[in-house]
Design an enzyme around this catalytic site. Structure first.
Site, PDB file in Angstrom:
ATOM      1  N   GLY A  76       2.542  31.420  60.227  1.00 12.63           N
ATOM      2  CA  GLY A  76       2.704  32.444  59.214  1.00 12.63           C
ATOM      3  C   GLY A  76       4.176  32.728  58.998  1.00 12.63           C
ATOM      4  N   THR A  77       4.573  32.872  57.739  1.00 18.33           N
ATOM      5  CA  THR A  77       5.981  33.120  57.418  1.00 18.33           C
ATOM      6  C   THR A  77       6.093  33.443  55.934  1.00 18.33           C
ATOM      7  OG1 THR A  77       8.220  32.204  57.609  1.00 18.33           O
ATOM      8  CG2 THR A  77       6.532  30.738  56.808  1.00 18.33           C
ATOM      9  N   THR A  78       7.255  33.866  55.508  1.00 15.08           N
ATOM     10  CA  THR A  78       7.554  33.994  54.082  1.00 15.08           C
ATOM     11  C   THR A  78       8.981  33.525  53.839  1.00 15.08           C
ATOM     12  OG1 THR A  78       6.119  35.945  53.904  1.00 15.08           O
ATOM     13  CG2 THR A  78       7.609  35.501  52.065  1.00 15.08           C
ATOM     14  N   LYS A 109      15.353  31.094  60.070  1.00 19.69           N
ATOM     15  CA  LYS A 109      14.560  30.195  59.234  1.00 19.69           C
ATOM     16  C   LYS A 109      15.349  29.551  58.103  1.00 19.69           C
ATOM     17  CE  LYS A 109      10.284  32.683  60.231  1.00 19.69           C
ATOM     18  NZ  LYS A 109       9.093  33.350  59.684  1.00 19.69           N
ATOM     19  N   SER A 206       2.636  31.997  54.506  1.00 21.40           N
ATOM     20  CA  SER A 206       1.434  32.818  54.383  1.00 21.40           C
ATOM     21  C   SER A 206       1.658  34.044  53.502  1.00 21.40           C
ATOM     22  CB  SER A 206       0.964  33.271  55.773  1.00 21.40           C
ATOM     23  OG  SER A 206       1.989  33.985  56.437  1.00 21.40           O
TER      24      SER A 206
END
Length: 284
Positions: A76-78, A109, A206
């Site tokens: 999960g990440t943005t 990131k 996500s």
């Protein structure tokens, strides 16, 4: 982002070869791995069909397609990036999760490939980190051979070619490669299936559906730098507010003709109160 496959500690070379009959306590049969003397080499299972073995046991799948796998990517990440008249904004969160467990709130990131190129990480932390560092090496070799900086298109193509070589091996990576070259600001999306797309705006992870909602509402090519920075952090904040697998710190970069600049690293909790007060003022 999944931290399931974090960077491995250094292991003596003679320990890299394990009996094919060995098995993990999880019940997964572990094949022997080819002994490797080059530390930059990428280990693959020493079986008749490595791609089939990896896709069966380690594949990054959507929905419940991985329910029979012993090892699952719970990620999960943005991350997001968009072009505008004054350059490119790259904005990400910093949370690393393993399912419902938050492994870290300080993951970097955005990978600084060189002073003019940036890459983002979404998917497996080890896959993204390893292959984008590998891309940095390839870009540097290109510069030494050709006596000029590599273009963003060529850099993204190198990464896509690498991913195509390992297609079906269970890698998990969705990255954006962006920078400024002789043709101006450029933005590409590359993933573990070797998909390579060129556009003005991308969001990966996500929380990307929430980020896209903000970006689609407020994005314009003629944004000022201040407006673009505000849009980048606002989109990440709303994604972290609605997506449990995104959070931590909002790291934001601005790519210009003379290279990238890191604008800020702000805790999303601070952004929550900032935008809450702004909303209250508008209501009043």
């Amino acid at each position: 982002m999944s931290s399931l496959l974090g960077e491995a500690p250094s292991i003596p070379v003679d320990l890299l070869s394990c009996p094919s009959s060995s098995s993990l306590s999880l019940g997964l049969s572990v094949p022997s791995f080819t002994t490797v003397t080059d530390p930059s080499s990428f280990l693959i299972p020493n079986v008749a069909d490595p791609a089939f073995y990896c896709s069966k046991n380690f594949a990054s799948a959507s929905g419940d397609k991985d329910k029979d796998q012993v090892v699952k990517f719970a990620k999960g990440t943005t991350t997001l990036a968009f072009k505008f008249n004054e350059g490119i904004i790259v904005s990400v969160d910093s949370r690393s999760t393993m399912g419902a467990y938050i492994a870290s709130q300080t993951v970097k990131k955005i990978i600084e490939i060189n002073p003019f190129l940036l890459g983002t990480m979404a998917g497996g932390a080890a896959d993204c980190s390893f292959w984008e560092r590998n891309l940095g090496q390839q870009c540097r070799l290109y510069e030494l051979r050709n006596k000029k900086r590599i273009s963003v298109a060529a850099a993204s193509k190198l990464l896509a070619n690498t991913m195509n070589s390992y297609r079906g091996y269970g890698l998990s990576m969705g990255t954006m490669v962006t920078g400024w070259d002789d043709t101006g600001p450029q933005l590409y999306y590359v993933d573990n299936d070797a998909t390579r797309l060129h556009d003005n705006l991308f969001s990966v992870g996500s929380g990307s559906t929430y980020a896209y909602g903000v970006l689609d509402t407020f994005y314009r090519p003629d944004l000022t730098v201040a407006e673009a920075i505000d849009l980048g952090k606002r989109a990440i904040y709303h994604a972290t507010h609605r997506d449990a697998y995104s959070g931590g710190i909002n790291n934001l970069y601005h790519v210009k003709e003379d290279g990238w600049t890191k604008i800020h690293a702000i805790d999303v909790n601070q952004l929550h109160y900032e935008f809450r007060d702004e909303k209250n003022e508008m209501v009043a």
